[in-house]
Design a protein around this motif. Structure first.
Motif, PDB file in Angstrom:
ATOM      1  N   ASP A 187      45.659  39.952  -2.782  1.00 23.30           N
ATOM      2  CA  ASP A 187      44.408  40.485  -2.268  1.00 23.30           C
ATOM      3  C   ASP A 187      43.732  41.292  -3.370  1.00 23.30           C
ATOM      4  OD1 ASP A 187      42.314  41.715  -0.977  1.00 23.30           O
ATOM      5  OD2 ASP A 187      43.536  42.676   0.576  1.00 23.30           O
ATOM      6  N   ALA A 188      42.617  40.771  -3.874  1.00 19.15           N
ATOM      7  CA  ALA A 188      41.898  41.405  -4.979  1.00 19.15           C
ATOM      8  C   ALA A 188      40.646  42.128  -4.505  1.00 19.15           C
ATOM      9  CB  ALA A 188      41.532  40.357  -6.031  1.00 19.15           C
ATOM     10  N   SER A 189      40.605  42.489  -3.224  1.00 21.11           N
ATOM     11  CA  SER A 189      39.409  43.120  -2.655  1.00 21.11           C
ATOM     12  C   SER A 189      38.973  44.380  -3.391  1.00 21.11           C
ATOM     13  CB  SER A 189      39.657  43.484  -1.188  1.00 21.11           C
ATOM     14  OG  SER A 189      39.842  42.345  -0.393  1.00 21.11           O
ATOM     15  N   TYR A 190      39.946  45.097  -3.957  1.00 20.44           N
ATOM     16  CA  TYR A 190      39.631  46.388  -4.579  1.00 20.44           C
ATOM     17  C   TYR A 190      38.990  46.244  -5.953  1.00 20.44           C
ATOM     18  CZ  TYR A 190      43.865  45.684  -7.381  1.00 20.44           C
ATOM     19  OH  TYR A 190      44.805  45.173  -8.241  1.00 20.44           O
ATOM     20  N   ILE A 191      39.035  45.040  -6.531  1.00 15.98           N
ATOM     21  CA  ILE A 191      38.457  44.842  -7.860  1.00 15.98           C
ATOM     22  C   ILE A 191      36.936  44.841  -7.767  1.00 15.98           C
ATOM     23  CG2 ILE A 191      38.320  43.309  -9.860  1.00 15.98           C
ATOM     24  CD1 ILE A 191      41.090  44.447  -9.498  1.00 15.98           C
ATOM     25  N   ASP A 192      36.303  45.720  -8.537  1.00 13.86           N
ATOM     26  CA  ASP A 192      34.843  45.807  -8.598  1.00 13.86           C
ATOM     27  C   ASP A 192      34.243  45.943  -7.204  1.00 13.86           C
ATOM     28  OD1 ASP A 192      32.373  45.948  -9.855  1.00 13.86           O
ATOM     29  OD2 ASP A 192      32.110  43.765  -9.929  1.00 13.86           O
ATOM     30  N   GLU A 193      34.897  46.750  -6.368  1.00 12.54           N
ATOM     31  CA  GLU A 193      34.414  47.038  -5.011  1.00 12.54           C
ATOM     32  C   GLU A 193      34.163  45.766  -4.200  1.00 12.54           C
ATOM     33  OE1 GLU A 193      31.034  49.597  -5.555  1.00 12.54           O
ATOM     34  OE2 GLU A 193      32.303  51.343  -5.974  1.00 12.54           O
ATOM     35  N   GLY A 194      35.007  44.757  -4.435  1.00 17.33           N
ATOM     36  CA  GLY A 194      34.912  43.525  -3.664  1.00 17.33           C
ATOM     37  C   GLY A 194      33.942  42.499  -4.199  1.00 17.33           C
TER      38      GLY A 194
ATOM     39  N   CYS B 243      58.320  39.657  -3.228  1.00 19.44           N
ATOM     40  CA  CYS B 243      58.192  38.978  -1.930  1.00 19.44           C
ATOM     41  C   CYS B 243      58.746  37.548  -1.964  1.00 19.44           C
ATOM     42  CB  CYS B 243      56.748  38.964  -1.451  1.00 19.44           C
ATOM     43  SG  CYS B 243      56.084  40.586  -1.050  1.00 19.44           S
ATOM     44  N   PRO B 244      60.010  37.380  -2.344  1.00 22.73           N
ATOM     45  CA  PRO B 244      60.577  36.016  -2.378  1.00 22.73           C
ATOM     46  C   PRO B 244      60.574  35.334  -1.017  1.00 22.73           C
ATOM     47  CG  PRO B 244      62.309  37.671  -2.574  1.00 22.73           C
ATOM     48  CD  PRO B 244      61.007  38.399  -2.716  1.00 22.73           C
ATOM     49  N   GLU B 245      60.497  36.121   0.060  1.00 22.02           N
ATOM     50  CA  GLU B 245      60.515  35.531   1.399  1.00 22.02           C
ATOM     51  C   GLU B 245      59.267  34.713   1.706  1.00 22.02           C
ATOM     52  OE1 GLU B 245      58.939  39.793   1.887  1.00 22.02           O
ATOM     53  OE2 GLU B 245      60.430  38.732   0.663  1.00 22.02           O
ATOM     54  N   VAL B 246      58.191  34.888   0.925  1.00 17.91           N
ATOM     55  CA  VAL B 246      56.982  34.098   1.166  1.00 17.91           C
ATOM     56  C   VAL B 246      56.735  33.065   0.068  1.00 17.91           C
ATOM     57  CG1 VAL B 246      55.922  35.956   2.496  1.00 17.91           C
ATOM     58  CG2 VAL B 246      55.396  35.744   0.056  1.00 17.91           C
ATOM     59  N   CYS B 247      57.700  32.904  -0.845  1.00 17.93           N
ATOM     60  CA  CYS B 247      57.596  31.904  -1.914  1.00 17.93           C
ATOM     61  C   CYS B 247      58.719  30.892  -1.738  1.00 17.93           C
ATOM     62  CB  CYS B 247      57.684  32.566  -3.288  1.00 17.93           C
ATOM     63  SG  CYS B 247      57.425  31.411  -4.662  1.00 17.93           S
ATOM     64  N   HIS B 248      58.356  29.641  -1.527  1.00 17.07           N
ATOM     65  CA  HIS B 248      59.339  28.596  -1.241  1.00 17.07           C
ATOM     66  C   HIS B 248      59.277  27.529  -2.325  1.00 17.07           C
ATOM     67  CE1 HIS B 248      59.929  30.447   2.666  1.00 17.07           C
ATOM     68  NE2 HIS B 248      58.618  30.497   2.787  1.00 17.07           N
TER      69      HIS B 248
ATOM     70  N   HIS C  61      55.433  26.651  -2.764  1.00 22.17           N
ATOM     71  CA  HIS C  61      54.451  27.087  -1.773  1.00 22.17           C
ATOM     72  C   HIS C  61      54.504  28.605  -1.650  1.00 22.17           C
ATOM     73  CE1 HIS C  61      54.035  22.895  -0.408  1.00 22.17           C
ATOM     74  NE2 HIS C  61      55.353  22.831  -0.539  1.00 22.17           N
ATOM     75  N   ILE C  62      53.344  29.248  -1.733  1.00 19.36           N
ATOM     76  CA  ILE C  62      53.234  30.692  -1.478  1.00 19.36           C
ATOM     77  C   ILE C  62      52.433  30.884  -0.200  1.00 19.36           C
ATOM     78  CG2 ILE C  62      52.265  32.893  -2.238  1.00 19.36           C
ATOM     79  CD1 ILE C  62      52.688  32.057  -5.103  1.00 19.36           C
ATOM     80  N   THR C  63      52.971  31.688   0.712  1.00 24.07           N
ATOM     81  CA  THR C  63      52.269  32.050   1.940  1.00 24.07           C
ATOM     82  C   THR C  63      51.760  33.477   1.812  1.00 24.07           C
ATOM     83  OG1 THR C  63      53.653  30.604   3.292  1.00 24.07           O
ATOM     84  CG2 THR C  63      52.475  32.363   4.440  1.00 24.07           C
ATOM     85  N   PHE C  64      50.494  33.689   2.145  1.00 23.68           N
ATOM     86  CA  PHE C  64      49.923  35.036   2.193  1.00 23.68           C
ATOM     87  C   PHE C  64      49.627  35.367   3.645  1.00 23.68           C
ATOM     88  CE2 PHE C  64      46.889  38.409   2.186  1.00 23.68           C
ATOM     89  CZ  PHE C  64      47.193  39.178   1.070  1.00 23.68           C
ATOM     90  N   ASP C  65      50.245  36.461   4.133  1.00 21.84           N
ATOM     91  CA  ASP C  65      50.005  36.921   5.497  1.00 21.84           C
ATOM     92  C   ASP C  65      50.190  38.435   5.525  1.00 21.84           C
ATOM     93  OD1 ASP C  65      52.780  37.242   5.405  1.00 21.84           O
ATOM     94  OD2 ASP C  65      53.196  35.506   6.684  1.00 21.84           O
ATOM     95  N   HIS C  66      50.593  38.990   6.660  1.00 24.72           N
ATOM     96  CA  HIS C  66      50.741  40.445   6.782  1.00 24.72           C
ATOM     97  C   HIS C  66      51.777  41.015   5.810  1.00 24.72           C
ATOM     98  CE1 HIS C  66      53.908  38.759   9.329  1.00 24.72           C
ATOM     99  NE2 HIS C  66      54.563  39.880   9.117  1.00 24.72           N
ATOM    100  N   ARG C  67      52.643  40.159   5.275  1.00 30.83           N
ATOM    101  CA  ARG C  67      53.657  40.603   4.312  1.00 30.83           C
ATOM    102  C   ARG C  67      53.100  40.692   2.893  1.00 30.83           C
ATOM    103  NH1 ARG C  67      57.818  35.917   5.774  1.00 30.83           N
ATOM    104  NH2 ARG C  67      55.781  34.831   5.738  1.00 30.83           N
ATOM    105  N   GLY C  68      51.904  40.174   2.692  1.00 30.99           N
ATOM    106  CA  GLY C  68      51.333  40.094   1.355  1.00 30.99           C
ATOM    107  C   GLY C  68      51.569  38.717   0.776  1.00 30.99           C
ATOM    108  N   GLY C  69      51.436  38.588  -0.539  1.00 30.95           N
ATOM    109  CA  GLY C  69      51.657  37.322  -1.223  1.00 30.95           C
ATOM    110  C   GLY C  69      52.891  37.387  -2.096  1.00 30.95           C
ATOM    111  N   ALA C  70      52.903  36.602  -3.164  1.00 28.78           N
ATOM    112  CA  ALA C  70      54.052  36.556  -4.079  1.00 28.78           C
ATOM    113  C   ALA C  70      53.573  36.129  -5.455  1.00 28.78           C
ATOM    114  CB  ALA C  70      55.119  35.594  -3.560  1.00 28.78           C
ATOM    115  N   ARG C  71      54.460  36.342  -6.424  1.00 32.13           N
ATOM    116  CA  ARG C  71      54.195  35.852  -7.788  1.00 32.13           C
ATOM    117  C   ARG C  71      55.460  35.180  -8.307  1.00 32.13           C
ATOM    118  NH1 ARG C  71      52.634  40.456 -10.684  1.00 32.13           N
ATOM    119  NH2 ARG C  71      54.774  40.853 -11.381  1.00 32.13           N
TER     120      ARG C  71
END
Length: 213
Positions: free
Chosen positions: A174-181, A23-28, A37-47
């Motif tokens: 989004d780490a919601s799935y880890i250990d059921e949130g 997702c380079p489009e959200v990492c500036h 700067h990393i933006t997290f939105d409907h596109r997800g995040g970046a690393r």
């Protein structure tokens, strides 16, 4: 930069080039300002990560984590021999979106972690920039926040230790799935977009081991 942290930067330089794994489009990256700067939105995040691996040294960055309801998200700065490798060595700072006043530290050797510790920061990590620094050596690991030591690990005889050459990484996900949130909470996203900002990211000037593959 505040003078109380400069003493810890011996042998380091500002990281001027990064690779973005997804997702380079959200990492500036603004190298002229030493900002990422990393933006997290409907596109997800970046690393993002350093282009090179290092073996030992000092790694640091001033980070302002996202504001608003960040439940479910994970922000971080960490070292890893290779993200996604189940036999990785790794040393972490991790911010858990459900708690803006603490940070988690951890380290892995050959894929084995379970050394988590939580640390009260005494401030809201989303309100301003604070420096998070890792000093990694063949016998000790230190984690510092704004120049203050919050954790130190010393190698014990016959104990496995993080010694593989490692990249410097950071991501927002989004780490919601880890250990059921239970770890970061469940993502709600009511305040998206979320922006995680980094300044003055520093890496060792020596101990460069491997070119990017």
């Amino acid at each position: 930069m505040s003078t109380h942290t400069s003493e810890h930067h011996h042998g380091t330089a500002i990281l001027k080039e990064i690779a973005v794994d997804y997702c380079p489009e959200v990492c500036h990256h603004k190298p002229e300002a030493d900002e990422i700067h990393i933006t997290f939105d409907h596109r997800g995040g970046a690393r993002w990560r350093s282009h090179h691996r290092f073996q030992y040294g000092t790694f640091a960055g001033r980070i302002k984590c996202p504001a608003g309801n960040t439940t479910g998200l994970n922000f971080n700065i960490y070292l890893s021999s290779l993200e996604g490798d189940k036999s990785q060595d790794e040393i972490d700072f991790e911010f858990l979106g459900k708690d803006k006043f603490s940070v988690q530290t951890n380290f892995y050797t050959v894929g084995c972690g379970n050394r988590e510790q939580m640390h009260e920061l005494g401030f809201n990590y989303s309100e301003d920039f604070h420096e998070y620094l890792i000093k990694w050596g063949p016998q000790t690991i230190e984690w510092l926040v704004d120049g203050k030591l919050i954790r130190k690990e010393e190698r014990k005889p016959d104990e496995a230790w993080p010694e593989k050459p490692m990249f410097l990484y950071s991501s927002v996900w989004d780490a919601s799935y880890i250990d059921e949130g239970r770890w970061t909470g469940k993502y709600e996203g009511c305040d998206a977009p979320y922006i995680c900002s980094y300044r003055d990211v520093r890496v060792p000037v020596e101990n460069i081991v491997t070119e990017e593959k």
